[in-house]
Design a protein around this motif. Structure first.
Motif, PDB file in Angstrom:
ATOM      1  N   ALA A   1       0.839  -1.213   0.000  1.00 38.70           N
ATOM      2  CA  ALA A   1       0.000   0.000   0.000  1.00 38.70           C
ATOM      3  C   ALA A   1       0.869   1.256   0.000  1.00 38.70           C
ATOM      4  N   ASP A   2       1.923   1.270   0.817  1.00 45.09           N
ATOM      5  CA  ASP A   2       2.826   2.428   0.862  1.00 45.09           C
ATOM      6  C   ASP A   2       3.497   2.658  -0.491  1.00 45.09           C
ATOM      7  N   LEU A   3       3.940   1.573  -1.127  1.00 51.18           N
ATOM      8  CA  LEU A   3       4.610   1.713  -2.420  1.00 51.18           C
ATOM      9  C   LEU A   3       3.660   2.252  -3.483  1.00 51.18           C
ATOM     10  N   ARG A   4       2.426   1.817  -3.469  1.00 43.22           N
ATOM     11  CA  ARG A   4       1.472   2.294  -4.473  1.00 43.22           C
ATOM     12  C   ARG A   4       1.127   3.774  -4.267  1.00 43.22           C
ATOM     13  N   ILE A   5       1.110   4.192  -3.016  1.00 49.44           N
ATOM     14  CA  ILE A   5       0.876   5.619  -2.732  1.00 49.44           C
ATOM     15  C   ILE A   5       2.094   6.432  -3.144  1.00 49.44           C
ATOM     16  N   ALA A   6       3.294   5.944  -2.784  1.00 44.51           N
ATOM     17  CA  ALA A   6       4.538   6.651  -3.131  1.00 44.51           C
ATOM     18  C   ALA A   6       4.738   6.716  -4.640  1.00 44.51           C
ATOM     19  N   ALA A   7       4.222   5.722  -5.365  1.00 42.07           N
ATOM     20  CA  ALA A   7       4.416   5.665  -6.817  1.00 42.07           C
ATOM     21  C   ALA A   7       3.879   6.905  -7.520  1.00 42.07           C
ATOM     22  N   ASP A   8       2.798   7.477  -7.022  1.00 40.78           N
ATOM     23  CA  ASP A   8       2.250   8.685  -7.649  1.00 40.78           C
ATOM     24  C   ASP A   8       3.233   9.843  -7.567  1.00 40.78           C
ATOM     25  N   ASP A   9       3.831  10.043  -6.373  1.00 42.09           N
ATOM     26  CA  ASP A   9       4.809  11.122  -6.220  1.00 42.09           C
ATOM     27  C   ASP A   9       6.062  10.856  -7.046  1.00 42.09           C
ATOM     28  N   ILE A  10       6.495   9.598  -7.069  1.00 40.38           N
ATOM     29  CA  ILE A  10       7.694   9.241  -7.833  1.00 40.38           C
ATOM     30  C   ILE A  10       7.440   9.423  -9.324  1.00 40.38           C
ATOM     31  N   ALA A  11       6.253   9.051  -9.801  1.00 48.57           N
ATOM     32  CA  ALA A  11       5.920   9.188 -11.220  1.00 48.57           C
ATOM     33  C   ALA A  11       5.958  10.642 -11.667  1.00 48.57           C
ATOM     34  N   VAL A  12       5.509  11.537 -10.807  1.00 52.04           N
ATOM     35  CA  VAL A  12       5.558  12.973 -11.130  1.00 52.04           C
ATOM     36  C   VAL A  12       7.010  13.415 -11.295  1.00 52.04           C
ATOM     37  N   ALA A  13       7.880  12.970 -10.402  1.00 54.82           N
ATOM     38  CA  ALA A  13       9.304  13.325 -10.499  1.00 54.82           C
ATOM     39  C   ALA A  13       9.916  12.747 -11.774  1.00 54.82           C
TER      40      ALA A  13
ATOM     41  N   GLY B   1       6.593   8.675 -19.874  1.00 51.57           N
ATOM     42  CA  GLY B   1       5.583   9.728 -19.836  1.00 51.57           C
ATOM     43  C   GLY B   1       4.252   9.333 -19.242  1.00 51.57           C
ATOM     44  N   GLU B   2       3.185   9.385 -20.059  1.00 51.12           N
ATOM     45  CA  GLU B   2       1.830   9.229 -19.554  1.00 51.12           C
ATOM     46  C   GLU B   2       1.556   7.876 -18.921  1.00 51.12           C
ATOM     47  N   THR B   3       2.131   6.802 -19.487  1.00 54.65           N
ATOM     48  CA  THR B   3       1.843   5.490 -18.903  1.00 54.65           C
ATOM     49  C   THR B   3       2.446   5.354 -17.514  1.00 54.65           C
ATOM     50  N   THR B   4       3.375   6.218 -17.183  1.00 50.07           N
ATOM     51  CA  THR B   4       3.974   6.162 -15.857  1.00 50.07           C
ATOM     52  C   THR B   4       2.920   6.312 -14.768  1.00 50.07           C
ATOM     53  N   ARG B   5       1.971   7.219 -14.948  1.00 48.25           N
ATOM     54  CA  ARG B   5       0.968   7.469 -13.914  1.00 48.25           C
ATOM     55  C   ARG B   5      -0.155   6.455 -13.919  1.00 48.25           C
ATOM     56  N   LYS B   6      -0.266   5.635 -14.938  1.00 46.79           N
ATOM     57  CA  LYS B   6      -1.396   4.711 -15.051  1.00 46.79           C
ATOM     58  C   LYS B   6      -0.912   3.270 -14.963  1.00 46.79           C
ATOM     59  N   ALA B   7      -0.851   2.605 -16.125  1.00 40.20           N
ATOM     60  CA  ALA B   7      -0.564   1.176 -16.142  1.00 40.20           C
ATOM     61  C   ALA B   7       0.906   0.848 -15.944  1.00 40.20           C
ATOM     62  N   GLY B   8       1.762   1.835 -15.954  1.00 36.98           N
ATOM     63  CA  GLY B   8       3.197   1.576 -15.867  1.00 36.98           C
ATOM     64  C   GLY B   8       3.726   1.359 -14.470  1.00 36.98           C
ATOM     65  N   ILE B   9       2.859   1.208 -13.478  1.00 36.45           N
ATOM     66  CA  ILE B   9       3.289   1.014 -12.092  1.00 36.45           C
ATOM     67  C   ILE B   9       2.962  -0.411 -11.667  1.00 36.45           C
ATOM     68  N   SER B  10       3.956  -1.115 -11.136  1.00 38.97           N
ATOM     69  CA  SER B  10       3.703  -2.457 -10.616  1.00 38.97           C
ATOM     70  C   SER B  10       4.595  -2.703  -9.404  1.00 38.97           C
ATOM     71  N   VAL B  11       4.119  -3.594  -8.538  1.00 35.77           N
ATOM     72  CA  VAL B  11       4.866  -3.967  -7.339  1.00 35.77           C
ATOM     73  C   VAL B  11       5.087  -5.474  -7.396  1.00 35.77           C
ATOM     74  N   TRP B  12       6.308  -5.894  -7.076  1.00 38.84           N
ATOM     75  CA  TRP B  12       6.695  -7.294  -7.162  1.00 38.84           C
ATOM     76  C   TRP B  12       7.218  -7.766  -5.803  1.00 38.84           C
ATOM     77  N   LEU B  13       7.118  -9.067  -5.560  1.00 40.60           N
ATOM     78  CA  LEU B  13       7.508  -9.664  -4.280  1.00 40.60           C
ATOM     79  C   LEU B  13       8.380 -10.893  -4.514  1.00 40.60           C
ATOM     80  N   LYS B  14       9.418 -11.019  -3.684  1.00 43.35           N
ATOM     81  CA  LYS B  14      10.234 -12.235  -3.652  1.00 43.35           C
ATOM     82  C   LYS B  14      10.613 -12.471  -2.203  1.00 43.35           C
TER      83      LYS B  14
END
Length: 198
Positions: free
Chosen positions: A69-81, A148-161
């Motif tokens: 959840a934290d990573l998905r929230i942080a992803a929005d701020d990171i995508a803007v940068a 660019g634009e896909t960064t804020r939408k479908a271009g975000i994913s979280v992976w686990l190992k």
């Protein structure tokens, strides 16, 4: 001459016929409603996950759910940068007090992740958090597309190992899957309160 008194029998107003008609009408409405609902109800369809995916609601520990959840929230701020041409390092994100990069009192209870930035690999940028306690939470990877634009939408994913030695050579789906990473996804067809796994 006087007329003889007449007696007339006046029966009380009866509701028998009206009651029968109301009951028939209610029965017709009930039967019609039942048929309409039965015809319009769609069967529940359960989407199967690929073997390289993991369900965020049912297959993660509590600590992993929190980090996800934290990573998905942080992803929005990171995508803007990223859209501004800047790649924020894990240290810069921690300096901005952005969870989960910030080390605070909950870090140890959530796996004690050490975060590093993986820049510009295969059109993606990644932030890898290696877990010190995979029994609490596995290693996590936030991957963001750098186009660019896909960064804020479908271009975000979280992976686990679930490993303390998790590494990333390339950030493509194929490379991550072949090295044992699982993409965290959310199925919207399964109820939160019911476990529909076989």
């Amino acid at each position: 001459m006087r007329e003889a008194p007449q007696t007339r029998l006046v029966r009380p107003a009866g509701a028998g016929a009206e009651t029968v008609l109301v009951l028939i009408l209610c029965g017709a409405i009930l039967i019609t409603s039942t048929v309409i609902v039965a015809l319009r109800t769609a069967p529940a369809v359960q989407t199967a996950l690929a073997n390289w995916q993991i369900d965020a609601r049912m297959d993660l520990t509590a600590a992993e759910q929190g980090i996800n959840a934290d990573l998905r929230i942080a992803a929005d701020d990171i995508a803007v940068a990223l859209q501004g041409g800047e790649v924020p390092t894990a240290e810069a994100l921690a300096a901005e007090a952005l969870a989960p990069f910030l080390k605070d009192a909950t870090t140890g209870a959530r796996g004690g992740h050490a975060w590093v930035t993986i820049e510009g690999s295969d059109g993606f940028t990644g932030w890898l958090g290696r877990s010190a306690s995979p029994e609490l939470a596995g290693s996590m990877l936030l991957r963001i597309a750098a186009d660019g634009e896909t960064t804020r939408k479908a271009g975000i994913s979280v992976w686990l190992k679930r490993s303390t030695t998790a590494t990333v050579a390339r950030l493509t789906d194929e490379a991550l899957i072949s090295s044992g990473w699982k993409e965290i996804t959310i199925r919207y067809d399964a109820s939160v309160t019911r476990d529909l796994r076989p």
